[in-house]
Motif scaffolding. Structure first.
Motif, PDB file in Angstrom:
ATOM      1  N   UNK A   1       0.868  -1.181   0.000  1.00 56.07           N
ATOM      2  CA  UNK A   1       0.000   0.000   0.000  1.00 56.07           C
ATOM      3  C   UNK A   1       0.901   1.226   0.000  1.00 56.07           C
ATOM      4  N   UNK A   2       0.796   2.027  -1.035  1.00 55.73           N
ATOM      5  CA  UNK A   2       1.638   3.200  -1.206  1.00 55.73           C
ATOM      6  C   UNK A   2       1.433   4.189  -0.057  1.00 55.73           C
ATOM      7  N   UNK A   3       2.518   4.788   0.391  1.00 56.90           N
ATOM      8  CA  UNK A   3       2.457   5.749   1.498  1.00 56.90           C
ATOM      9  C   UNK A   3       1.547   6.924   1.178  1.00 56.90           C
ATOM     10  N   UNK A   4       1.468   7.309  -0.104  1.00 59.39           N
ATOM     11  CA  UNK A   4       0.601   8.436  -0.468  1.00 59.39           C
ATOM     12  C   UNK A   4      -0.872   8.113  -0.193  1.00 59.39           C
ATOM     13  N   UNK A   5      -1.270   6.865  -0.353  1.00 60.43           N
ATOM     14  CA  UNK A   5      -2.650   6.460  -0.039  1.00 60.43           C
ATOM     15  C   UNK A   5      -2.893   6.593   1.461  1.00 60.43           C
ATOM     16  N   UNK A   6      -1.930   6.149   2.256  1.00 59.90           N
ATOM     17  CA  UNK A   6      -2.070   6.237   3.714  1.00 59.90           C
ATOM     18  C   UNK A   6      -2.121   7.696   4.165  1.00 59.90           C
ATOM     19  N   UNK A   7      -1.280   8.539   3.565  1.00 58.09           N
ATOM     20  CA  UNK A   7      -1.270   9.965   3.916  1.00 58.09           C
ATOM     21  C   UNK A   7      -2.590  10.639   3.550  1.00 58.09           C
ATOM     22  N   UNK A   8      -3.100  10.324   2.360  1.00 59.32           N
ATOM     23  CA  UNK A   8      -4.374  10.922   1.945  1.00 59.32           C
ATOM     24  C   UNK A   8      -5.524  10.403   2.796  1.00 59.32           C
ATOM     25  N   UNK A   9      -5.457   9.159   3.234  1.00 54.48           N
ATOM     26  CA  UNK A   9      -6.511   8.608   4.099  1.00 54.48           C
ATOM     27  C   UNK A   9      -6.539   9.355   5.431  1.00 54.48           C
ATOM     28  N   UNK A  10      -5.371   9.730   5.923  1.00 54.75           N
ATOM     29  CA  UNK A  10      -5.288  10.457   7.197  1.00 54.75           C
ATOM     30  C   UNK A  10      -6.002  11.805   7.114  1.00 54.75           C
ATOM     31  N   UNK A  11      -6.017  12.412   5.941  1.00 58.48           N
ATOM     32  CA  UNK A  11      -6.669  13.707   5.776  1.00 58.48           C
ATOM     33  C   UNK A  11      -8.027  13.642   5.111  1.00 58.48           C
ATOM     34  N   UNK A  12      -8.523  12.435   4.870  1.00 55.50           N
ATOM     35  CA  UNK A  12      -9.796  12.259   4.148  1.00 55.50           C
ATOM     36  C   UNK A  12     -10.968  12.894   4.891  1.00 55.50           C
ATOM     37  N   UNK A  13     -11.005  12.750   6.204  1.00 55.29           N
ATOM     38  CA  UNK A  13     -12.114  13.272   7.012  1.00 55.29           C
ATOM     39  C   UNK A  13     -11.660  14.544   7.723  1.00 55.29           C
ATOM     40  N   UNK A  14     -12.481  15.603   7.674  1.00 52.91           N
ATOM     41  CA  UNK A  14     -12.115  16.842   8.368  1.00 52.91           C
ATOM     42  C   UNK A  14     -11.922  16.589   9.869  1.00 52.91           C
TER      43      UNK A  14
ATOM     44  N   UNK B   1      -9.300   5.653  -2.640  1.00 53.74           N
ATOM     45  CA  UNK B   1      -7.965   6.227  -2.809  1.00 53.74           C
ATOM     46  C   UNK B   1      -7.007   5.286  -3.535  1.00 53.74           C
ATOM     47  N   UNK B   2      -7.430   4.040  -3.756  1.00 51.36           N
ATOM     48  CA  UNK B   2      -6.604   3.119  -4.532  1.00 51.36           C
ATOM     49  C   UNK B   2      -6.125   1.867  -3.833  1.00 51.36           C
ATOM     50  N   UNK B   3      -6.483   1.672  -2.575  1.00 50.71           N
ATOM     51  CA  UNK B   3      -6.104   0.437  -1.882  1.00 50.71           C
ATOM     52  C   UNK B   3      -6.954  -0.724  -2.416  1.00 50.71           C
TER      53      UNK B   3
END
Length: 76
Positions: free
Chosen positions: A8-21, A38-40
């Protein structure tokens, strides 16, 4: 992050962290769905969500209450 043979690409994990306000709570299922969008891979999205939530809880950045997860406030 490697989950059951899927990298799982780190960019997916980073974007998931900011997905919810920060002021919005979310469920485990909503996080899993966001990871898929996000692509997972769907086959491992639940396990990825579980590992992220464990990591965030351990780091103190998220808390579980009333059946939902919420980012903790960083202000004192």
């Amino acid at each position: 992050m490697n989950v059951l043979g899927h990298e799982i690409d780190q960019s997916i994990l980073d974007r998931a962290a900011g997905w919810f306000p920060p002021d919005r709570s979310f469920t485990y299922s909503e996080l899993s769905g966001a990871l898929i969008r996000l692509g997972a891979p769907q086959a491992v999205s639940d396990r990825v969500a579980d590992r992220l939530l464990q990591k965030w809880r351990k780091a103190g950045t998220h808390a579980y209450s009333g059946g939902k997860w919420k980012r903790r406030s960083t202000s004192l």
